[in-house]
Design a protein around this motif. Structure first.
Motif, mmCIF file in Angstrom:
data_model
loop_
_atom_site.group_PDB
_atom_site.id
_atom_site.type_symbol
_atom_site.label_atom_id
_atom_site.label_comp_id
_atom_site.label_asym_id
_atom_site.label_seq_id
_atom_site.Cartn_x
_atom_site.Cartn_y
_atom_site.Cartn_z
ATOM 1 N N ASN A 34 0.811 -1.209 0.000
ATOM 2 C CA ASN A 34 0.000 0.000 0.000
ATOM 3 C C ASN A 34 0.843 1.256 0.000
ATOM 4 O O ASN A 34 0.372 2.330 0.301
ATOM 5 C CB ASN A 34 -0.928 0.022 1.213
ATOM 6 N N ALA A 35 2.115 1.135 -0.385
ATOM 7 C CA ALA A 35 2.979 2.303 -0.353
ATOM 8 C C ALA A 35 2.477 3.400 -1.278
ATOM 9 O O ALA A 35 2.514 4.560 -0.953
ATOM 10 C CB ALA A 35 4.403 1.927 -0.733
ATOM 11 N N VAL A 36 2.006 3.037 -2.454
ATOM 12 C CA VAL A 36 1.412 4.018 -3.350
ATOM 13 C C VAL A 36 0.079 3.562 -3.910
ATOM 14 O O VAL A 36 -0.597 4.295 -4.596
ATOM 15 C CB VAL A 36 2.371 4.357 -4.511
ATOM 16 N N GLY A 37 -0.307 2.344 -3.617
ATOM 17 C CA GLY A 37 -1.644 1.872 -3.959
ATOM 18 C C GLY A 37 -1.828 1.475 -5.409
ATOM 19 O O GLY A 37 -1.095 1.872 -6.286
ATOM 20 N N GLN A 38 -2.837 0.678 -5.649
ATOM 21 C CA GLN A 38 -3.258 0.325 -7.001
ATOM 22 C C GLN A 38 -4.763 0.082 -6.948
ATOM 23 O O GLN A 38 -5.269 -0.508 -5.997
ATOM 24 C CB GLN A 38 -2.565 -0.966 -7.476
ATOM 25 N N LEU A 39 -5.472 0.543 -7.969
ATOM 26 C CA LEU A 39 -6.869 0.162 -8.078
ATOM 27 C C LEU A 39 -6.938 -1.356 -8.159
ATOM 28 O O LEU A 39 -6.134 -1.984 -8.819
ATOM 29 C CB LEU A 39 -7.477 0.775 -9.341
ATOM 30 N N TRP A 47 0.537 4.222 -13.415
ATOM 31 C CA TRP A 47 1.488 4.734 -12.435
ATOM 32 C C TRP A 47 0.728 5.273 -11.231
ATOM 33 O O TRP A 47 -0.386 5.769 -11.360
ATOM 34 C CB TRP A 47 2.317 5.884 -13.022
ATOM 35 N N ASN A 48 1.353 5.183 -10.073
ATOM 36 C CA ASN A 48 0.852 5.851 -8.871
ATOM 37 C C ASN A 48 2.013 6.576 -8.206
ATOM 38 O O ASN A 48 3.078 5.982 -7.978
ATOM 39 C CB ASN A 48 0.251 4.850 -7.881
ATOM 40 N N LEU A 49 1.818 7.830 -7.908
ATOM 41 C CA LEU A 49 2.792 8.639 -7.190
ATOM 42 C C LEU A 49 2.152 9.124 -5.904
ATOM 43 O O LEU A 49 0.977 9.525 -5.895
ATOM 44 C CB LEU A 49 3.237 9.840 -8.032
ATOM 45 N N SER A 90 4.834 3.739 -7.913
ATOM 46 C CA SER A 90 4.416 2.378 -8.239
ATOM 47 C C SER A 90 4.086 2.297 -9.723
ATOM 48 O O SER A 90 3.585 3.264 -10.316
ATOM 49 C CB SER A 90 3.195 1.980 -7.417
ATOM 50 N N TYR A 91 4.345 1.134 -10.303
ATOM 51 C CA TYR A 91 4.072 0.924 -11.726
ATOM 52 C C TYR A 91 3.447 -0.450 -11.920
ATOM 53 O O TYR A 91 3.944 -1.454 -11.386
ATOM 54 C CB TYR A 91 5.367 1.020 -12.537
ATOM 55 N N LEU A 93 2.989 -3.559 -13.825
ATOM 56 C CA LEU A 93 3.658 -4.349 -14.862
ATOM 57 C C LEU A 93 2.660 -5.158 -15.681
ATOM 58 O O LEU A 93 2.853 -5.372 -16.876
ATOM 59 C CB LEU A 93 4.690 -5.270 -14.216
ATOM 60 N N THR A 94 1.606 -5.620 -15.015
ATOM 61 C CA THR A 94 0.508 -6.328 -15.685
ATOM 62 C C THR A 94 -0.779 -5.916 -14.978
ATOM 63 O O THR A 94 -0.778 -5.021 -14.137
ATOM 64 C CB THR A 94 0.678 -7.859 -15.579
ATOM 65 N N GLU A 95 -1.892 -6.588 -15.286
ATOM 66 C CA GLU A 95 -3.145 -6.304 -14.595
ATOM 67 C C GLU A 95 -3.104 -6.702 -13.128
ATOM 68 O O GLU A 95 -3.959 -6.282 -12.354
ATOM 69 C CB GLU A 95 -4.297 -7.021 -15.286
ATOM 70 N N ARG A 96 -2.142 -7.522 -12.752
ATOM 71 C CA ARG A 96 -2.053 -7.960 -11.359
ATOM 72 C C ARG A 96 -0.732 -7.599 -10.686
ATOM 73 O O ARG A 96 -0.700 -7.309 -9.495
ATOM 74 C CB ARG A 96 -2.236 -9.484 -11.286
ATOM 75 N N LEU A 97 0.347 -7.639 -11.432
ATOM 76 C CA LEU A 97 1.683 -7.468 -10.854
ATOM 77 C C LEU A 97 2.111 -6.003 -10.888
ATOM 78 O O LEU A 97 1.979 -5.341 -11.919
ATOM 79 C CB LEU A 97 2.691 -8.318 -11.619
ATOM 80 N N TYR A 98 2.623 -5.489 -9.760
ATOM 81 C CA TYR A 98 3.099 -4.112 -9.703
ATOM 82 C C TYR A 98 4.412 -4.037 -8.936
ATOM 83 O O TYR A 98 4.700 -4.854 -8.058
ATOM 84 C CB TYR A 98 2.060 -3.177 -9.080
ATOM 85 N N ALA A 99 5.214 -3.053 -9.303
ATOM 86 C CA ALA A 99 6.495 -2.794 -8.635
ATOM 87 C C ALA A 99 6.410 -1.448 -7.916
ATOM 88 O O ALA A 99 5.731 -0.529 -8.385
ATOM 89 C CB ALA A 99 7.634 -2.768 -9.650
ATOM 90 N N VAL A 100 7.096 -1.334 -6.786
ATOM 91 C CA VAL A 100 7.031 -0.115 -5.978
ATOM 92 C C VAL A 100 8.389 0.238 -5.405
ATOM 93 O O VAL A 100 9.267 -0.624 -5.250
ATOM 94 C CB VAL A 100 6.024 -0.260 -4.821
ATOM 95 N N ALA A 101 8.554 1.514 -5.098
ATOM 96 C CA ALA A 101 9.745 1.996 -4.396
ATOM 97 C C ALA A 101 9.325 3.141 -3.496
ATOM 98 O O ALA A 101 8.428 3.919 -3.830
ATOM 99 C CB ALA A 101 10.815 2.457 -5.379
ATOM 100 N N SER A 102 9.976 3.248 -2.334
ATOM 101 C CA SER A 102 9.657 4.285 -1.367
ATOM 102 C C SER A 102 10.948 4.868 -0.805
ATOM 103 O O SER A 102 11.827 4.133 -0.352
ATOM 104 C CB SER A 102 8.800 3.708 -0.226
ATOM 105 N N VAL A 103 11.050 6.202 -0.854
ATOM 106 C CA VAL A 103 12.246 6.908 -0.382
ATOM 107 C C VAL A 103 11.822 7.815 0.775
ATOM 108 O O VAL A 103 11.147 8.828 0.557
ATOM 109 C CB VAL A 103 12.893 7.728 -1.505
#
Length: 366
Positions: A34-39, A47-49, A90-91, A93-103
């Protein structure tokens, strides 16, 4: 319904699992999921910022669940002021898979007597980059099956980018009462010095129109035993700082106001803490284990694809549990149980921005 659901997801996105409650070093880590969330019905290329600000002041001392109000009355309490900001991306990658980073970044101040020769009260400071997190998550459902609810699992890595040997000036502790430069207390160190693994999950469920349930769960595995930073504490077993695990759990309900599009309210519970023992590796050195149970009201407002969220967890139970060194050093005539200062409440303000590819979903064009 689409508007309410997107508001909920972005509201959870804007609100981090923002730890840190006082002397118990529950740091400002955010769950990868839940760092940046996804619908919960996401589209490839979304993308989620988001960014999140948090603040607390800890000053109430507890030994176990027993408060020691005399510390405040006598003016011997330790006070921590903590400010933190996370920047997250967050980005899909597919309809289910997402990658995230938090600084994350943090600035802390700590006021005490005992760290300055017990003669006069002074401040110590720390500020800068904290420990960065990267990872990925996977929604278990997609398409029509995800319309009424979904569940995501995530795994990530916590990198030791924060300074875990941050130093400040301490007064009346050197020869003839001189000042010395020493490491600040564990509770305001910017990092813990460990390479960690985060295990996470988040989910939501529609109960009826405009009413949803949600949860976030997070556990940080820190295999490293100690980080080499001195504490200058009296007991030899506590001379070096530990690298502890951490955990958090949030759950509650979210209600969207149909007559005011984008406005929503949430109410939930929250548990966060530092365990006495790590799940993996040794658990030596100095740590203040404990946990906080809070009630967490919140409000959010969505305008377009941008959502602003304010959450204020209020502490109900604060427990500074006994550490391994407390247990090991206790005798029948000398029962040891360290104390810790906790905050009354925590302020979290977040802003999240969802950038969609505008493709068709079960809710229509996004």
């Amino acid at each position: 319904m689409k508007k309410i659901l997107v508001t909920l997801i972005l509201a959870l996105a804007g609100h981090q699992l923002s730890f840190s409650q006082g002397c118990v070093a529950i740091r400002q880590f955010s769950g990868i999921g839940n760092a940046v969330g996804q619908l919960n019905v996401q589209s490839k290329g979304d993308w989620n910022l988001s960014t999140n600000y948090r603040y607390f002041k800890s000053f109430r001392h507890f030994r176990g669940t027993h408060e020691e109000p005399e510390r405040v009355e006598q003016g011997t309490e330790v006070i921590n002021w903590s400010h933190g900001v996370d920047f997250n991306i967050s980005y899909a990658l597919t309809e289910r898979l997402y990658a995230v980073a938090s600084v994350p970044f943090a600035y802390n101040e700590r006021s005490s007597l005992y760290e300055h020769g017990r003669q006069s009260r002074h401040l110590s400071y720390s500020g800068g980059l904290a420990d960065v997190r990267v990872g990925a998550g996977y929604w278990l459902l997609s398409g029509q099956r995800a319309v009424r609810g979904n569940l995501a699992l995530g795994i990530g890595f916590k990198l030791p980018t924060g300074n875990y040997n941050a130093k400040s000036t301490f007064y009346n502790v050197g020869p003839n009462g001189t000042s010395l430069i020493r490491p600040v207390d564990q509770s305001i160190q910017l990092g813990d010095g460990g390479f960690g693994i985060t295990l996470e999950s988040q989910g939501l469920k529609e109960f009826k129109s405009s009413l949803f349930g949600y949860y976030n769960a997070f556990y940080l595995l820190n295999p490293r035993n100690t980080n080499g930073t001195q504490t200058f504490r009296a007991r030899q077993s506590e001379a070096i700082m530990s690298v502890p695990d951490q955990f958090a759990l949030r759950a509650g309900v979210f209600f969207g106001i149909k007559k005011i599009h984008g406005l929503g309210f949430s109410l939930g519970g929250r548990l966060e803490g530092v365990p006495v023992r790590d799940l993996i590796g040794e658990s030596g050195g100095f740590r203040r284990p404990g946990y906080v149970i809070s009630v967490e009201p919140g409000i959010s407002y969505m305008l377009g694809n941008i959502t602003a969220t304010l959450n204020v967890p209020v502490a109900l139970v604060r427990n500074r549990t006994r550490s391994l060194t407390d247990i090991a050093d206790s005798t029948p005539d000398n029962f040891r149980h360290g104390d810790a200062a906790f905050a009354d409440y925590l302020i979290n303000f977040g802003v999240a921005w969802r950038i969609s590819k505008k493709v068709e979903s079960p809710f229509g064009t996004l």
